[in-house]
Design an enzyme around this catalytic site. Sequence first.
Site, mmCIF file in Angstrom:
data_model
loop_
_atom_site.group_PDB
_atom_site.id
_atom_site.type_symbol
_atom_site.label_atom_id
_atom_site.label_comp_id
_atom_site.label_asym_id
_atom_site.label_seq_id
_atom_site.Cartn_x
_atom_site.Cartn_y
_atom_site.Cartn_z
ATOM 1 N N CYS A 421 3.997 -6.425 -7.720
ATOM 2 C CA CYS A 421 3.427 -6.145 -8.512
ATOM 3 C C CYS A 421 1.932 -5.318 -8.167
ATOM 4 C CB CYS A 421 2.146 -7.991 -7.263
ATOM 5 S SG CYS A 421 2.607 -7.552 -5.522
ATOM 6 N N HIS A 465 -0.588 -10.513 -2.874
ATOM 7 C CA HIS A 465 -0.770 -9.815 -4.833
ATOM 8 C C HIS A 465 -1.542 -9.120 -4.741
ATOM 9 C CE1 HIS A 465 0.776 -11.114 -8.271
ATOM 10 N NE2 HIS A 465 -0.063 -10.841 -8.833
ATOM 11 N N ASP A 481 -4.377 -9.749 -14.818
ATOM 12 C CA ASP A 481 -2.513 -9.465 -13.602
ATOM 13 C C ASP A 481 -1.642 -9.298 -14.468
ATOM 14 O OD1 ASP A 481 -0.910 -9.989 -11.588
ATOM 15 O OD2 ASP A 481 -1.400 -12.085 -11.203
#
Lengths: 676, 345, 305
Positions: A421, A465, A481
């Site tokens: 991520c 994250h 995202d």
Amino acid sequence: MTELRSLLPRDTLLWILVVQAAVLLPYALTLPWWVFACWIGVTYWRLQVYLGKWELPGNFVKFVLILGCTAGLILTFKRWYALEPLVTLLAVAFTLKNVELATRRDAFFIVSLAFFVAATHLLFEQGIPQAVYALGCIVLATAALLAMNSPASAAAPRRTLKRAGKMLLQAVPLMLILFIVLPRLGPMWSVPQTGGEASTGLSDSMEPGAFGKLSKSARPAFRVTFADGMAPPAPPERYWRALVFSHFDGRKWTQGHRVDPLLGGKVYWKSRREDIDRSGNARHYQVILEPTRQTWLPALAQPESDTRGVGEKPENLLAYIRPVTKRMAYEVVSWPGSAGIAAGAGLSEVEREINLQLPSRGNERARALAESWRKDGMDAHEVVQAALGEYYQSFVYTLNPPVLGRDSVDGFLFESRAGFCEHFAGSFVYLMRAAGIPARVVTGYLGGEWIEQQNYMIVHDFDAHAWAEVWLPGEGWTRVDPTAAVAPERVLDGLQNALPEEFRAEDFGLIEFSHIGWLNALRIQWDMLNYRWYRSVVSFDADQQEGLLTRLLGEVSGRRIALALGSVFGIALVVLAAWLHLINRGKPAPRPERLYRRFCQRLARAGLPREKGESPRDYALRICRVAPHWGGMVNSITAAYEKAAYFDDSTAEQQLARLLKTFWPASRASVQEATS
Amino acid sequence: MASRSIAGNVRESSSDGLRGWIKARVKAWLGKRLPPAHRVTLDHSRLFVFPTRAGLGFLVILLGLWLLGTNYENNVILGLTFLLLGLFVVVPLHTFSNLSGVTVALRGTQPAFAGEHAVANLRIERRGKQPRERIGLYWPGEVPVEVDLLEKGSTEFQLALPVLERGLVSAPRVCIESSFPLGIFRCWSHLDLDAKFLVYPRPLPAGPLPVGVASGEGKEKSTIAGMDDFAGLKNFQPGHPLKQVAWKQYARGRELYSKEFESYRDERLWLDWDYLPGRDVETRLSLLCDWALQAHRQQLAFGLRIPNKLIEPDKGRAHLNKILEALARFPVRGARDPLGQGGAA
Amino acid sequence: MQKIIPAIVADVGKVLLGKEHQIKLAIACLLARGHLLIEDLPGMGKTTLAHTIAAVMGLSYKRVQFTSDMLPADIVGVSIFDRESSSFRFHEGPVFSQLLLADEINRTSPKTQSALLEAMEEGQVTVDGETRSLPQPFFVIATQNPLEQSGTFGLPESQLDRFLMRISLGYPTPEAERALYSGVDSRAELARLQPRIKPETLQKMQAMVSQVKATESLLDYLQRLVQHTRQSPDFACGLSPRGALALLHAARAWALMHARTHVIPEDIQAVIPAVAAHRLQSVTDGSSDSTLVDRLLNQVDVIAA
């Protein structure tokens, strides 16, 4: 006090040593090694004395020991105002006292210290296992005291432990009352915090590989309860924001130094923010955060909090007034549906500058790509879509990305094309900024396990994250995202399902086996227990106390509390006293005797006590003489008693009880009046 | 005979006024509340429970724990603190119940010489089946005897008290206490068991036994040739007085005999008050006591003569005890004058 | 039954004036199959009491005046060679009677005393190897002069234990004494008395004594009393189990005399001075035996705690 000076009974020594060992055990890894060596040596010596092989050490040995320990303490600790030196000091005190352990007073001193040391361990960790262990130590220490004072017990450890446990059990009601009622005063002076332990959770900077470690940890990061009856957010909405990174130095993202003197550095302590957008549905929830040793507090978008010590930062973040060193709970209200601050107002120049910051050179290929998008005349939306499209087409989501070179963004975007991520978020923000769109990296947690039975959500370390937020004109800061473009299941189902093969951790424990039904149930049960423990015990603060007391008593006033405290205390003590009385009294007298005694007591209160050796008939005669007006009643009661006690007449017993109910002689004065 | 309290042990100082007054008041109050009896069962009206010094130490530890818990806002530590505080509240009940229902009874006392230890035989028993542990009993200022009632419901033991003065001495109150189960509370009571010790005089070296009886060999009388009683006939030797010749026998044709006479003298050993003039009463008694012991050791029969009391000579342990008791019960000072110095009974 | 005993007591009372309690004790002793020791000065009516009881109860009565030169055979009897049948014939001694008055028992030698006491204990005598049973019922009233005079042999404690009760009559009340002076002729009164019951009836009554019940509560009281004598420092030695049984049995007889089927504490309190005093020894405290028993009664609670 001859009691204390007397010699310690022989068997008790073992108890004392066992108690010491038990309370020192949790410190086995943290205390300096020489303390333990010393303790073991002295204990061995004392045991040899116990076995009659050696003598107690002389003054010289004692002196050397004291000198050595003092030197050890001075050399080991630079900083004295801390917990570790305190615990070490206590351990040393134990050790040195062992050398001359001979009298009850010494033993009592050691056991008292043991109570203290057992409790200090809880300063480092307040979990259920630690609490249970400390409780065990206290039972053990109580048993040691008992063994010291009870010759019957010293040699029967199991019985002694049972008795000690029983006594502590009797103290539990009082403990509960005190726990609930006694006011929490709060810290009276600043105390040294426990330190040294590696911090877990999110760090205050982000570079490639930062999340790799977290993804391997199954420790709970925090737990969330939503206000009554409210459903939890859907999985794609479970973005828990913790930190915002605006500064990039080519490799590492940090919060940045150039902050807006008006906005950037400001934390709204205690005062409600003016500029928050309170549109849409509010979400009320409580977060119980594990210690992070940092100030950030995770929350959903657009949070505000009334909890003491919690402030709101302009990046729509919550922060605590000092590092969170122990588990803490805070209340949050979020408006995740709203657009955020100042959507209409636009971005200030300073902020725009901050969120467009890039290193002056490096990662040239990425800059070129962004430049090409800008040249194509795409607007912000289209640029975002283009970037996401890029990821979607040819990128791989993995926990084990290849190592990147100096130009990490270029390396990721154009060579490895595999990452976690932080790679996606970092490169995405880089691209956006290069394309002239204000953007920033947000780290926090995505996901959370909903525990249906208890209505709370647990968020683990591996849920950590990183994602991006871009400034879209007219919309304000918008969450993007990029990971979702590559691995949508990460958003929907969590890391476990996104990377089933790679999802392995060092300390995963049971969560690794979450596909095995009963094991998973067990794990959830355990977490539920922990959760309850934290909610009801560990985080029971003054506010909760007031709430509970209000619910219990109706209103919280000194009088009511005193009344409740007094009455429950009294009842508990009376029950205990009655029980002790019951086990203590001999064979109870038969019922007729008890009834007759009551009769005698009543007459005694009226001023006509029965002499010890006076037989019932003589007594009745005397009363008839002195107080003739009671004669009839006294005679029939005496006759009934005589029948019941000496003639085995069971009906007389009933009669006696019946007669007694009506016989209430008045005071002596009336006797004299009646007789005169 | 008026009994005395043991001045040597319970020194009632009249000098420090207020304290003395308080002590006297406490004593009077105790006397009212716990009247003397040979057999006392302990109950709530007689027992007092207070924290010991160790108990105060325990409280200090609790205070430390509370500060720790409060300053660190650590609820688990606070919980443990409250648990121990609860224990502190619960323990006195256990301490109390360890003594409640215990009966102490005086079985008897053994006599002793002044300056030695007098022994009281006591019996302690419990009501019910609950074991009683570590009960300490002692005279004020003396070393406690520790007693347990575990399997057995009762036990007997002895309690020694140093006695300084002769006479029938009332023992002070027996202290009974226990700090079972944790030593942080002490439950105590002072019992007047109405014990009286017979205290013999302290033997003082009195020198050899009186009168010219060298070694008695158990003889009670010795004879000397005298004129009083006819004792028998003896062959006549020249030089025997003619007055004593048994003419009657000679007339019957027998040989010449001489009649022998004896006179008795009471040479039994008397320990007499009058042998010791010019000394004060207690010294006389002490010296008599020493003689009595000497005579008993030499297995002589001996008697005692003191004012208002006469004991015929005899032997044996029982006799010795009788003599010693007479010495012990001899009236105390002040009763001396009417007896006179030589007034043997 | 309910009438007989008061009648007997009244009959005896006609002869021995103002001594109702002692008469009742004596009869209780008889009913309990025990023997009675009367300790008193001469001339207090010991003999009269014994004689009257024998007359009212219809018992054969013999009286032996004990002297220092008496031999056991004078009590028990002796075998004498009978020329006619040329064999030894046993001549029964005074012990072969239903009521024996052993007057001044402490005047005779311990040997003779013990012969009598053995007969009392066993209810039989053995002479020349032959055992002969004594008549039933068999009741001994012994008297003893309390003053230690020269030439007397006081009964040792172990022998005192053989007597169920020890009583003393004491001086008569002024009224009774006045009546004596004014010419109530007790001898004539005695001669006029008719037996109220037959010996068989007496035996039946004796059997009934054992059937008087004692409840747990009562036995508790008895046991407390006995325990106290064993544990209190007032007593040199406590009541023996035999003494305790004697006390219970005497209390039963007392209860029976008062027409009760069960013993009550008052029964024990009534008989205990007579039953226990001579079995208890005071620690050399100077207190006499009866005050000892009074103290015992005062110190032991009647009602179980």
